[in-house]
Design a protein around this motif. Sequence first.
Motif, PDB file in Angstrom:
ATOM      1  N   SER A  37       0.824  -1.210   0.000  1.00 45.87           N
ATOM      2  CA  SER A  37       0.000   0.000   0.000  1.00 45.87           C
ATOM      3  C   SER A  37       0.863   1.267   0.000  1.00 45.87           C
ATOM      4  CB  SER A  37      -0.902  -0.022   1.235  1.00 45.87           C
ATOM      5  OG  SER A  37      -1.700   1.119   1.259  1.00 45.87           O
ATOM      6  N   GLY A  38       0.456   2.231  -0.820  1.00 47.38           N
ATOM      7  CA  GLY A  38       1.106   3.532  -0.829  1.00 47.38           C
ATOM      8  C   GLY A  38       2.191   3.716  -1.871  1.00 47.38           C
ATOM      9  N   PHE A  39       2.551   2.652  -2.595  1.00 50.37           N
ATOM     10  CA  PHE A  39       3.592   2.780  -3.616  1.00 50.37           C
ATOM     11  C   PHE A  39       2.974   2.662  -5.003  1.00 50.37           C
ATOM     12  CE2 PHE A  39       6.859   1.535  -6.568  1.00 50.37           C
ATOM     13  CZ  PHE A  39       7.929   2.335  -6.197  1.00 50.37           C
ATOM     14  N   ARG A  40       3.142   3.699  -5.805  1.00 54.47           N
ATOM     15  CA  ARG A  40       2.701   3.722  -7.201  1.00 54.47           C
ATOM     16  C   ARG A  40       3.579   4.735  -7.925  1.00 54.47           C
ATOM     17  NH1 ARG A  40      -0.460   6.640 -10.740  1.00 54.47           N
ATOM     18  NH2 ARG A  40      -1.772   5.445 -12.171  1.00 54.47           N
ATOM     19  N   ARG A  41       4.271   4.280  -8.949  1.00 60.15           N
ATOM     20  CA  ARG A  41       5.121   5.170  -9.741  1.00 60.15           C
ATOM     21  C   ARG A  41       4.755   5.019 -11.206  1.00 60.15           C
ATOM     22  NH1 ARG A  41       5.730   6.124  -5.286  1.00 60.15           N
ATOM     23  NH2 ARG A  41       7.595   6.677  -4.105  1.00 60.15           N
ATOM     24  N   LYS A  42       4.747   6.146 -11.915  1.00 63.38           N
ATOM     25  CA  LYS A  42       4.439   6.112 -13.345  1.00 63.38           C
ATOM     26  C   LYS A  42       5.620   6.685 -14.121  1.00 63.38           C
ATOM     27  CE  LYS A  42       1.315   8.879 -15.217  1.00 63.38           C
ATOM     28  NZ  LYS A  42       0.038   9.431 -15.693  1.00 63.38           N
ATOM     29  N   ILE A  43       6.008   5.964 -15.158  1.00 66.27           N
ATOM     30  CA  ILE A  43       7.031   6.454 -16.073  1.00 66.27           C
ATOM     31  C   ILE A  43       6.392   6.620 -17.447  1.00 66.27           C
ATOM     32  CG2 ILE A  43       8.920   5.354 -14.785  1.00 66.27           C
ATOM     33  CD1 ILE A  43       9.016   3.245 -17.086  1.00 66.27           C
ATOM     34  N   GLU A  44       7.008   7.431 -18.272  1.00 66.16           N
ATOM     35  CA  GLU A  44       6.531   7.648 -19.634  1.00 66.16           C
ATOM     36  C   GLU A  44       7.726   7.680 -20.571  1.00 66.16           C
ATOM     37  OE1 GLU A  44       3.568  10.784 -20.253  1.00 66.16           O
ATOM     38  OE2 GLU A  44       3.624  11.117 -18.091  1.00 66.16           O
ATOM     39  N   TYR A  45       7.514   7.183 -21.769  1.00 66.65           N
ATOM     40  CA  TYR A  45       8.549   7.285 -22.782  1.00 66.65           C
ATOM     41  C   TYR A  45       7.925   7.112 -24.164  1.00 66.65           C
ATOM     42  CZ  TYR A  45       8.492   2.148 -22.253  1.00 66.65           C
ATOM     43  OH  TYR A  45       8.113   0.824 -22.142  1.00 66.65           O
ATOM     44  N   ARG A  46       8.675   7.495 -25.170  1.00 66.01           N
ATOM     45  CA  ARG A  46       8.255   7.325 -26.564  1.00 66.01           C
ATOM     46  C   ARG A  46       9.214   6.347 -27.233  1.00 66.01           C
ATOM     47  NH1 ARG A  46       6.770  12.546 -25.350  1.00 66.01           N
ATOM     48  NH2 ARG A  46       4.776  13.190 -26.224  1.00 66.01           N
ATOM     49  N   TYR A  47       8.665   5.574 -28.156  1.00 66.75           N
ATOM     50  CA  TYR A  47       9.517   4.671 -28.923  1.00 66.75           C
ATOM     51  C   TYR A  47       8.878   4.418 -30.278  1.00 66.75           C
ATOM     52  CZ  TYR A  47       6.340   0.783 -27.863  1.00 66.75           C
ATOM     53  OH  TYR A  47       5.240  -0.044 -27.779  1.00 66.75           O
ATOM     54  N   ARG A  48       9.683   3.955 -31.202  1.00 64.58           N
ATOM     55  CA  ARG A  48       9.196   3.629 -32.546  1.00 64.58           C
ATOM     56  C   ARG A  48       8.463   2.304 -32.517  1.00 64.58           C
ATOM     57  NH1 ARG A  48       9.126   7.074 -35.905  1.00 64.58           N
ATOM     58  NH2 ARG A  48      10.733   8.647 -36.090  1.00 64.58           N
ATOM     59  N   LYS A  49       7.261   2.307 -33.074  1.00 61.89           N
ATOM     60  CA  LYS A  49       6.473   1.079 -33.169  1.00 61.89           C
ATOM     61  C   LYS A  49       6.049   0.960 -34.626  1.00 61.89           C
ATOM     62  CE  LYS A  49       2.873  -1.526 -30.913  1.00 61.89           C
ATOM     63  NZ  LYS A  49       2.000  -1.580 -29.740  1.00 61.89           N
ATOM     64  N   GLY A  50       6.700   0.041 -35.326  1.00 61.55           N
ATOM     65  CA  GLY A  50       6.455  -0.065 -36.761  1.00 61.55           C
ATOM     66  C   GLY A  50       6.939   1.202 -37.441  1.00 61.55           C
ATOM     67  N   SER A  51       6.059   1.829 -38.203  1.00 66.31           N
ATOM     68  CA  SER A  51       6.442   3.065 -38.892  1.00 66.31           C
ATOM     69  C   SER A  51       6.019   4.305 -38.116  1.00 66.31           C
ATOM     70  CB  SER A  51       5.808   3.095 -40.291  1.00 66.31           C
ATOM     71  OG  SER A  51       4.390   3.053 -40.165  1.00 66.31           O
TER      72      SER A  51
END
Length: 141
Positions: free
Chosen positions: A67-81
């Motif tokens: 309880s009490g732990f939640r982390r969010k990360i974000e990133y971009r990457y190439r997917k197909g074209s």
Amino acid sequence: MIEELSAGAVVFYEDQKRPERLYLVLNYPAGHWDFPKGAVEKGESEEQAAAREIREETGIEVSSFISGFRRKIEYRYRKGSGLSHKQVVFFLAKSNTEQVRISHEHSKYEWLTWERAQSRLTFDNARNVLRDADLFLSKEA
């Protein structure tokens, strides 16, 4: 741009026989090391998706998260074209076993101390999540 949401967890194991907590890291076919995670499916909560992904990828059953732990990360990457924007929510889960049944999605796994896991993880965002998880657990003790 494609939008993706995934969920996973920093999975750890502790017992009285060892002085240090161990963290589970997985080797993905692309060559990188990371935590168990995967796409949130329609109708699933983030927690349900994380528990399902852990079970599918490692065979470990998680009944609840710390309880009490939640982390969010974000990133971009190439997917197909195209380009994909991915958000990954991480929880913290204690495993009652060191036994892992690795899925076809990974080539190997390791249970590592914090220091070894920090050096094994491929991406900075995963190392940051691990750092936060370890600090959270240290404060809880």
